[in-house]
Write an enzyme that holds these catalytic residues in place. Structure first.
Site, PDB file in Angstrom:
ATOM      1  N   HIS A 255       0.659  -1.374   0.240  1.00  0.00           N
ATOM      2  CA  HIS A 255      -0.079  -0.011  -0.146  1.00  0.00           C
ATOM      3  C   HIS A 255       0.947   1.329  -0.019  1.00  0.00           C
ATOM      4  O   HIS A 255       0.774   2.086  -0.722  1.00  0.00           O
ATOM      5  CB  HIS A 255      -0.683  -0.064   1.113  1.00  0.00           C
ATOM      6  CG  HIS A 255      -1.749  -1.195   1.429  1.00  0.00           C
ATOM      7  ND1 HIS A 255      -2.150  -1.668   2.554  1.00  0.00           N
ATOM      8  CD2 HIS A 255      -2.864  -1.129   0.619  1.00  0.00           C
ATOM      9  CE1 HIS A 255      -3.361  -2.356   2.318  1.00  0.00           C
ATOM     10  NE2 HIS A 255      -3.703  -2.660   1.138  1.00  0.00           N
TER      11      HIS A 255
ATOM     12  N   ARG B  28      -2.324  -6.341  -8.180  1.00  0.00           N
ATOM     13  CA  ARG B  28      -1.276  -7.567  -7.939  1.00  0.00           C
ATOM     14  C   ARG B  28      -1.037  -8.399  -8.974  1.00  0.00           C
ATOM     15  O   ARG B  28       0.280  -8.964  -9.242  1.00  0.00           O
ATOM     16  CB  ARG B  28      -1.339  -8.134  -6.472  1.00  0.00           C
ATOM     17  CG  ARG B  28      -1.101  -7.094  -5.282  1.00  0.00           C
ATOM     18  CD  ARG B  28      -1.620  -7.860  -3.879  1.00  0.00           C
ATOM     19  NE  ARG B  28      -3.047  -8.342  -4.064  1.00  0.00           N
ATOM     20  CZ  ARG B  28      -3.575  -8.249  -3.062  1.00  0.00           C
ATOM     21  NH1 ARG B  28      -3.191  -8.131  -1.832  1.00  0.00           N
ATOM     22  NH2 ARG B  28      -5.039  -8.485  -3.065  1.00  0.00           N
TER      23      ARG B  28
ATOM     24  N   SER C  15      -2.964  -7.709   3.393  1.00  0.00           N
ATOM     25  CA  SER C  15      -3.449  -7.322   4.957  1.00  0.00           C
ATOM     26  C   SER C  15      -3.876  -8.531   5.567  1.00  0.00           C
ATOM     27  O   SER C  15      -3.588  -8.804   6.829  1.00  0.00           O
ATOM     28  CB  SER C  15      -4.500  -6.267   5.128  1.00  0.00           C
ATOM     29  OG  SER C  15      -3.899  -5.076   4.455  1.00  0.00           O
TER      30      SER C  15
END
Ligand code: PNS
Length: 162
Positions: A17, A91, A129
């Site tokens: 991020h 990604r 995350s």
């Protein structure tokens, strides 16, 4: 002046991020990192205030970047804040289908908004995350995967995290 918004859950912010924030802040005049506050479906590890605190500590020194929270539709938040560009990261191909749908829906809801994509840096392409939380929960170190503020916050949540 182009105001861009990087939306997400950021539960918590990780190095992938932060890399996107740095790169987007070099492209756009102003960047807001916007954290979705969803009080009805709150299965998050960190509260909205904790997530904002982590982000604010991590963006210190980036003068054109700020953090905010939003509720409801992103397209409406864009209108309220007069922002014109949504920043998303990709990604892998697996992210693409979901992001394509979101980009089309957001454009339908607010035709003045463009979604732009920044490819995640290779070195962070495997970081999420969810995985960061899982690793920390089992007491392994996530020091190399997250900014200092996230690391400290994870350590506090999972007392045995190293
Ligand atoms: O980090 P995440 O969880 O992948 O972020 C997802 C987020 C917050 C960007 C996305 O869920 C979102 O924009 N939610 C707001 C609601 C919305 O506008 N949905 C799109 C139209 S249905």
């Amino acid at each position: 002046m182009v105001h861009a918004v990087y939306p997400g859950s950021f539960d918590p912010l990780h190095n992938g991020h932060l890399d996107i924030i740095r790169r987007a802040s070099n492209i756009y005049d102003r960047l807001t990192v916007a954290v979705l506050n969803n009080p009805l479906k709150d299965n998050k590890l960190f509260s909205i205030e904790e997530r904002l605190e982590i982000i604010r500590a991590s963006i210190a020194g980036m003068p054109n970047v700020s953090a905010d929270k939003f509720e409801g539709l992103l397209a409406y938040y864009m209108r309220e804040t007069r922002a014109s560009v949504i920043v998303k990261s990709l990604r892998a191909i697996s992210d693409f289908e979901y992001e394509l749908q979101m980009a089309h829906l957001n454009r339908q809801l607010n035709p003045e908004v463009e979604t732009t994509f920044i490819m995640t840096a290779t070195r962070w392409s495997y970081v999420s995350s969810t995985r960061v939380k899982e690793i920390a929960m089992y007491g392994a170190s996530v020091k190399k995967l997250v900014p200092k503020a996230s690391f400290a916050a994870l350590k506090r949540k999972f007392a045995n995290s190293t």
